[in-house]
Design an enzyme around this catalytic site. Structure first.
Site: not given
Length: 705
Positions: A174, A196, A416-417, A485-486, A504, A510
């Site tokens: 990112e 980050n 789901h984080e 994501h990530e 992602e 974002e």
């Protein structure tokens, strides 16, 4: 997945030799690419690649340093070579085209190292648009279990190319893309490394893949990897004196790069090359280097267009957390006895509003983030047990929302984080997926924000690569689609596991709420991040001033409104979000019509114009129809786009609805200025369309029946 035509023409040139000087040559099916393989004076494996007589990769070494064992770098003899040709056509479950041709010539070189009595195979596949090669380790007495200290694959470049690069990092992609000559990387690295929540750069000349480059003599070159399974992610170390890139694998917590057990193999190392930028965008080499799908039944895998309770939290208008406590523990904190903060977005009433909007506008699903207990104190904490992925906040009625969404023929998308507590996610994974099935969810957005737990592991190391793979395969057991994501950047695994709809793995929309992406960002991503698979970029932001939602946030979206529409075509994904708020879309219903109309699955794709960092124009044919959609995005300079509609059917008539920048539009000064016009078009019609700075246009071309 069905092979619609398949044949193998096997032409074997098999022999045994002890001569280290024996050189092998392989040409692509169209003869434009030439690979040469040989052994150097010390018995080191060397390859080189040319395109139409121009050098792409100069002689470059191959091999490995091993831990507590002799290296696999030199002392080799060529024990055997085999050449063959392969040609098939296959249908993807979803994709940019209906049929993909997989056509290559192959050279497999068996290398013996007499001093250690070990052998390896280097397998090269040469396509019309690029090269893939990998290392294979057959089962043998003296190479059984082994630990990689470093892979030493080189890419010796033919010049100081213009490059579109990200800082080499073991934990994040990112970053904004920096455009410069390779010789300028060292001087620009410090500015390129921006903060980050989890990052680990490794060198002032370290670079990530996919790495996109353009040579001074007009060659477009892309270096990446394919079929990343049970192996560490590859980055690149630049020798900026000699212009040589060398592989750098992501280490684990104690510095090892990979634990291997023969028989096994590395991922494919890929080099896509052409003298046309559009050929890079349309390359299917990375997909073709992956195995066919593992699933017998793929009927449950469907592309998705969705809205979500997300952007209002990203902008700061609302919150993920139910209250403002700074210390909560699952199973201990009684949320029914706490005071809500009044800004929690994932509540039953608000989610029903999103469901209503989706139903009214023909959208498939609603993503809901922040629905489950634990969001108050997870961020930035080294906390193993954060979420259980099944316990809702008091204001989120799971059963009622399941009933309500089903009554409107809308799905709710799970979130789901993991907070990067990977052990915790794995211990809950079966229960979480079963909860989804029981409550009508068939897709999940997973997140891995923060430093990995167990401590010391990296997002792109072998251990995490194996975890992501486990989550995808486990999801398939429950017929669940995944949007990670990530996680690690994609390497074409969506061919093998098509329930992996998107990732992602780059700066998405974002960041427009965190200070903004550069105006050229979306003219570069298709040449870099999207080479390995689709991205959940989350376009469609119409309210470009973030302060309209949160007066304390002065960021703005670095794009015109018209370009936000174009991104649904230029940023390919079978998972597309209408990311703004329903109330905003209701103010711009004429522009929102394009989002309603645009497809998310395609029978055909054409690149009409392309130059990385400057502009891209795609045309795509919607699955099972004669309707086409065109999208164009440009950088901060603006331009006039000129395209030919010769891809249309000759005997059909169409009506084109053009969503374009207004004459005074500008991504900073006047982003909402747009015009909509309708024109009749047919095959061969020429279109000239103004694109404002940071702007673009979108066109729906609908067959008149």
């Amino acid at each position: 997945m069905t092979n619609i035509s398949k044949f193998i023409l096997l032409i074997c040139f098999c022999y045994t030799t002890t001569s280290s000087a024996s050189a092998q040559e392989l040409r692509s099916p169209d003869n434009n690419l030439t690979l040469k393989f040989s052994l150097g004076n010390t018995g080191s494996p060397v390859y080189q690649l040319s395109y139409k007589g121009k050098s792409v990769i100069k002689p470059s070494n191959l091999g490995f340093q091993l831990k507590n064992a002799a290296d696999l770098l030199n002392g080799f003899e060529i024990a055997d070579t085999k050449q063959s040709t392969f040609d098939e056509s296959w249908k993807p479950v979803w994709g940019e085209v209906k049929i993909i041709r997989n056509h290559y010539n192959e050279l497999a070189v068996t290398l013996k190292q007499p001093a250690s009595d070990r052998f390896i195979v280097v397998r090269f596949r040469l396509f019309n648009d690029g090269l893939g090669f990998r290392y294979e380790f057959p089962q043998q007495k003296n190479l059984n279990y082994f630990t990689i200290k470093e892979e030493k694959t080189q890419f010796a470049l033919a010049g100081d190319h213009k490059a579109f690069w990200l800082p080499g990092d073991y934990d994040t992609q990112e970053y904004s893309t920096t455009t410069s000559n390779l010789s300028e990387v060292r001087g620009k690295m410090k500015a390129a490394v921006t903060p980050n929540v989890s990052q680990k750069t490794f060198s002032e000349t370290g670079l990530q893949t996919p790495l996109m480059m353009k040579s001074k003599d007009g060659l477009y070159i892309n270096i990446h990897e394919a079929a990343l399974i049970n192996y560490s992610t590859m980055s690149l170390e630049l020798n900026d004196k000699d212009m040589v890139l060398e592989s750098v694998l992501t280490p684990d917590a104690i510095g090892d790069k990979g634990y291997m057990q023969a028989p096994t193999q590395s991922p494919w190392r890929t080099i896509i090359v052409s003298d046309k930028a559009g050929d890079i965008l349309m390359s299917k080499t990375i997909l073709n280097l992956n195995e066919p799908t593992k699933f017998k039944d793929t009927s449950w895998i469907k592309p998705i267009k969705y809205v979500g309770v997300w952007w209002e939290m990203i902008t700061g208008k609302s919150t993920w957390a139910y209250n403002d406590l700074d210390n909560v523990q699952l199973g201990v904190t009684d949320y029914s006895k706490t005071t809500p903060n009044g800004k929690h977005a994932a509540n039953t009433k608000r989610v029903k509003e999103y469901i209503d909007f989706a139903a009214e506008n023909g959208l498939d699903a609603v993503l809901v983030e922040g629905w489950n207990e634990g969001w108050e104190d997870w961020f930035g904490k080294t906390k193993d047990y954060v979420f259980d992925f099944v316990t809702p906040y008091p204001d989120f009625d799971v059963k009622e929302l399941h009933r309500y969404a089903a009554s409107k023929n809308v799905k709710i998308m799970m979130h789901h984080e993991t907070s990067s507590s990977v052990r915790n996610y794995e211990r809950h994974l079966d229960t979480a997926y079963k909860f989804m099935v029981d409550n009508g969810y068939n897709a999940v957005k997973s997140g891995y924000v923060g430093n990995i737990i167990p401590r010391g592991e990296h997002h792109y190391g072998q251990w995490l690569v194996n975890h992501y793979q486990y989550a995808i395969e486990k999801a398939a057991e429950y017929k669940i689609m995944v949007n990670a994501h990530e996680a690690v950047r994609p390497t074409g695994l969506s061919r093998t596991y098509p329930n992996l709809l998107a990732n992602e793995a780059a700066r998405g929309t974002e960041y427009e709420a965190f200070g903004g992406n550069n105006a050229d960002h979306t003219t570069i991503l298709p040449f870099t991040r999207l080479m390995g698979g689709p991205m959940d970029y989350t376009p469609g932001i119409f309210e470009t001033k973030i302060s309209a939602y949160n007066p304390e946030n002065n960021s703005f979206v670095h794009s015109t409104l018209a370009r936000q529409l174009a991104l649904y075509v230029t940023m390919y994904s079978p998972l597309q979000m209408a990311a703004d708020l329903p109330e905003t879309y209701n103010k711009y219903k004429d522009a929102f019509q394009f989002i309603k109309d645009v497809a998310v699955d395609w029978d055909d794709t054409k690149v009409l114009e392309a130059e990385p960092g400057d502009y891209i124009t795609f045309a795509r044919k919607a699955k099972g129809t004669n309707n086409w959609f065109v999208g164009s995005t440009c950088d901060e300079n603006g331009r006039t786009s000129t395209v030919n509609l010769d891809f249309l059917d000759a005997n059909k008539k169409y009506i084109a609805t053009v969503y374009a920048d207004g004459k005074d539009a500008h991504y900073e000064l006047n982003p909402k200025a747009y015009v909509i016009k309708k024109i009749n078009v047919k095959k061969g019609a020429k279109l000239s369309q103004y694109c404002a700075p940071g702007g673009g246009y979108a066109i729906s071309i609908i067959e008149i029946k």
